[in-house]
Design a protein around this motif. Structure first.
Motif, PDB file in Angstrom:
ATOM      1  N   GLU A 146     -14.316   6.454  -0.147  1.00 43.26           N
ATOM      2  CA  GLU A 146     -13.703   5.717   0.963  1.00 43.26           C
ATOM      3  C   GLU A 146     -14.067   6.338   2.312  1.00 43.26           C
ATOM      4  O   GLU A 146     -14.275   5.631   3.294  1.00 43.26           O
TER       5      GLU A 146
ATOM      6  N   LEU B   4     -10.938  -5.663   8.511  1.00 45.51           N
ATOM      7  CA  LEU B   4      -9.893  -4.878   7.841  1.00 45.51           C
ATOM      8  C   LEU B   4      -8.794  -4.427   8.794  1.00 45.51           C
ATOM      9  O   LEU B   4      -7.704  -4.038   8.347  1.00 45.51           O
TER      10      LEU B   4
ATOM     11  N   HIS C 141      -7.290  -2.466  -5.613  1.00 40.20           N
ATOM     12  CA  HIS C 141      -8.027  -1.444  -4.874  1.00 40.20           C
ATOM     13  C   HIS C 141      -9.459  -1.387  -5.409  1.00 40.20           C
ATOM     14  O   HIS C 141      -9.668  -1.338  -6.612  1.00 40.20           O
ATOM     15  N   THR C 142     -10.408  -1.400  -4.472  1.00 44.69           N
ATOM     16  CA  THR C 142     -11.809  -1.422  -4.888  1.00 44.69           C
ATOM     17  C   THR C 142     -12.622  -0.369  -4.152  1.00 44.69           C
ATOM     18  O   THR C 142     -13.444  -0.703  -3.302  1.00 44.69           O
ATOM     19  N   PRO C 143     -12.383   0.917  -4.468  1.00 45.13           N
ATOM     20  CA  PRO C 143     -13.282   1.918  -3.863  1.00 45.13           C
ATOM     21  C   PRO C 143     -14.699   1.580  -4.325  1.00 45.13           C
ATOM     22  O   PRO C 143     -14.881   1.140  -5.454  1.00 45.13           O
TER      23      PRO C 143
ATOM     24  N   LYS D 101      -5.673   7.661   0.411  1.00 43.26           N
ATOM     25  CA  LYS D 101      -5.114   6.815  -0.647  1.00 43.26           C
ATOM     26  C   LYS D 101      -4.038   7.549  -1.444  1.00 43.26           C
ATOM     27  O   LYS D 101      -4.160   7.728  -2.663  1.00 43.26           O
TER      28      LYS D 101
ATOM     29  N   TRP E  49     -17.095  -5.604   9.254  1.00 39.96           N
ATOM     30  CA  TRP E  49     -16.198  -5.363   8.113  1.00 39.96           C
ATOM     31  C   TRP E  49     -14.953  -4.585   8.586  1.00 39.96           C
ATOM     32  O   TRP E  49     -13.813  -4.935   8.263  1.00 39.96           O
TER      33      TRP E  49
ATOM     34  N   THR F 119      -5.828  -0.381   6.798  1.00 45.05           N
ATOM     35  CA  THR F 119      -6.284   0.532   5.736  1.00 45.05           C
ATOM     36  C   THR F 119      -7.102   1.679   6.318  1.00 45.05           C
ATOM     37  O   THR F 119      -7.682   1.560   7.400  1.00 45.05           O
ATOM     38  N   ASP F 120      -7.137   2.789   5.589  1.00 46.64           N
ATOM     39  CA  ASP F 120      -8.039   3.887   5.946  1.00 46.64           C
ATOM     40  C   ASP F 120      -8.438   4.631   4.673  1.00 46.64           C
ATOM     41  O   ASP F 120      -8.116   4.187   3.564  1.00 46.64           O
TER      42      ASP F 120
ATOM     43  N   ARG G 239       0.805  -1.224   0.000  1.00 49.71           N
ATOM     44  CA  ARG G 239       0.000   0.000   0.000  1.00 49.71           C
ATOM     45  C   ARG G 239       0.836   1.271   0.000  1.00 49.71           C
ATOM     46  O   ARG G 239       0.310   2.362   0.150  1.00 49.71           O
TER      47      ARG G 239
ATOM     48  N   LEU H 188      -5.121  -5.110   8.336  1.00 50.82           N
ATOM     49  CA  LEU H 188      -4.500  -4.556   7.123  1.00 50.82           C
ATOM     50  C   LEU H 188      -4.113  -3.096   7.296  1.00 50.82           C
ATOM     51  O   LEU H 188      -3.353  -2.542   6.497  1.00 50.82           O
TER      52      LEU H 188
ATOM     53  N   PHE I  52     -17.319   5.137   3.145  1.00 50.85           N
ATOM     54  CA  PHE I  52     -17.214   3.724   3.535  1.00 50.85           C
ATOM     55  C   PHE I  52     -16.758   3.601   4.987  1.00 50.85           C
ATOM     56  O   PHE I  52     -17.413   2.957   5.808  1.00 50.85           O
ATOM     57  N   TYR I  53     -15.614   4.241   5.302  1.00 53.28           N
ATOM     58  CA  TYR I  53     -15.051   4.065   6.651  1.00 53.28           C
ATOM     59  C   TYR I  53     -15.899   4.743   7.722  1.00 53.28           C
ATOM     60  O   TYR I  53     -15.972   4.280   8.863  1.00 53.28           O
TER      61      TYR I  53
HETATM   62  N1  IYR Z   1     -12.131  -0.400  -0.315  1.00 61.98           N
HETATM   63  C1  IYR Z   1     -11.601  -0.047   0.987  1.00 61.98           C
HETATM   64  C2  IYR Z   1     -11.815  -1.103   2.012  1.00 61.98           C
HETATM   65  C3  IYR Z   1     -11.180  -2.420   1.798  1.00 61.98           C
HETATM   66  C4  IYR Z   1     -11.980  -3.542   1.674  1.00 61.98           C
HETATM   67  C5  IYR Z   1     -11.434  -4.805   1.584  1.00 61.98           C
HETATM   68  I1  IYR Z   1     -12.657  -6.434   1.521  1.00 61.98           I
HETATM   69  C6  IYR Z   1     -10.015  -4.961   1.597  1.00 61.98           C
HETATM   70  O1  IYR Z   1      -9.462  -6.253   1.508  1.00 61.98           O
HETATM   71  C7  IYR Z   1      -9.211  -3.858   1.734  1.00 61.98           C
HETATM   72  C8  IYR Z   1      -9.800  -2.584   1.824  1.00 61.98           C
HETATM   73  C9  IYR Z   1     -10.122   0.358   0.889  1.00 61.98           C
HETATM   74  O2  IYR Z   1      -9.518   0.177  -0.172  1.00 61.98           O
HETATM   75  O3  IYR Z   1      -9.573   0.877   1.858  1.00 61.98           O
END
Ligand code: IYR
Length: 222
Positions: free
Chosen positions: A91, A107, A172-174, A116, A103, A112-113, A38, A110, A94-95
């Motif tokens: 995002e 996460l 990456h899947t926003p 990006k 969920w 993540t926040d 990342r 990982l 989402f968060y």
């Molecule tokens: N799309 C968000 C959250 C996210 C969702 C999953 I499932 C992941 O494996 C990693 C991230 C993001 O990119 O932060």
């Protein structure tokens, strides 16, 4: 009238069993070094390498050979900035709102926040679109089959090719990703599948301390 036309498969190569064993093992050894990262360096990567990786993705098996995919390769800093801004907006939603507690809990390892920066720092963003239907030369719609499976397989092969070339990637899947159609000017029959961030890892990059399931956990032999 038969429309079948078959040609000899002269490209197939058989290896002696010992050589097959060695190849299967060494490919696994190499693939298990792949990690999603990342944090990307902004070091440039020759475009021809990305093109060859996409050529590999384009060899994927797919429904009725309709090849229902499009790869939009973004290196223009202005366009990357637009994508970052749009993705971060989704995002944040989402968060802060959309994600369930379960969920967010999943996460947590990982780290993540909603920020990006890699969307601007990495040399390439490859937006992968699935074509839910095709458009024939006469403008008529053409049905596509097993679109998700096909694009999923092609994307896996792209990720493998990128790793094989010595680069790193991030899937990456926003969500939702509709903004990619607007920014990249893609037509209505194309749906964003995922955004692949590609480049060299930032120096001293760290990855989550997570592991893959064992063979026993993921397979059964009957
Ligand atoms: N799309 C968000 C959250 C996210 C969702 C999953 I499932 C992941 O494996 C990693 C991230 C993001 O990119 O932060």
């Amino acid at each position: 009238m038969s429309r079948k036309k078959f040609i000899p498969h002269t490209d197939y190569k058989e290896y002696p069993v010992a050589e097959m064993r060695r190849r299967a093992r060494s490919f696994y050894e190499d693939m298990k070094r792949r990690r999603t990262i990342r944090e990307f360096s902004d070091r440039p990567v020759p475009g021809e390498i990305i093109k060859d990786c996409i050529r590999t993705a384009g060899t994927a098996p797919n429904g009725a050979n309709k090849q229902p995919w499009h790869f939009a390769v973004v290196s223009d800093p202005e366009v990357k900035k637009e994508i970052r801004e749009a993705a971060e907006e989704e995002e944040r939603e989402f968060y802060e709102r959309r994600a369930t507690d379960e969920w967010l809990e999943a996460l947590a390892p990982l780290g993540t926040d909603a920020d990006k920066p890699f969307l601007e720092e990495a040399p390439y963003l490859i937006a992968i679109f699935s074509k839910s239907y095709g458009i024939k030369e006469n403008g008529e719609k053409e049905t596509h089959y097993y679109v998700k499976e096909s694009v999923g397989i092609a994307t896996g092969m792209l990720i493998t090719a990128i790793h094989n070339a010595g680069l790193a990637s991030l899937t990456h899947t926003p969500s939702p990703m509709g903004f990619l159609n607007d920014i990249l000017d893609r037509p209505e029959n194309e749906r964003p599948f995922l955004l692949l961030v590609v480049g060299y890892p930032k120096e001293d990059v760290k990855v989550p301390d997570i592991s893959k399931k064992s063979l026993d956990e993921i397979s059964s032999f009957i």
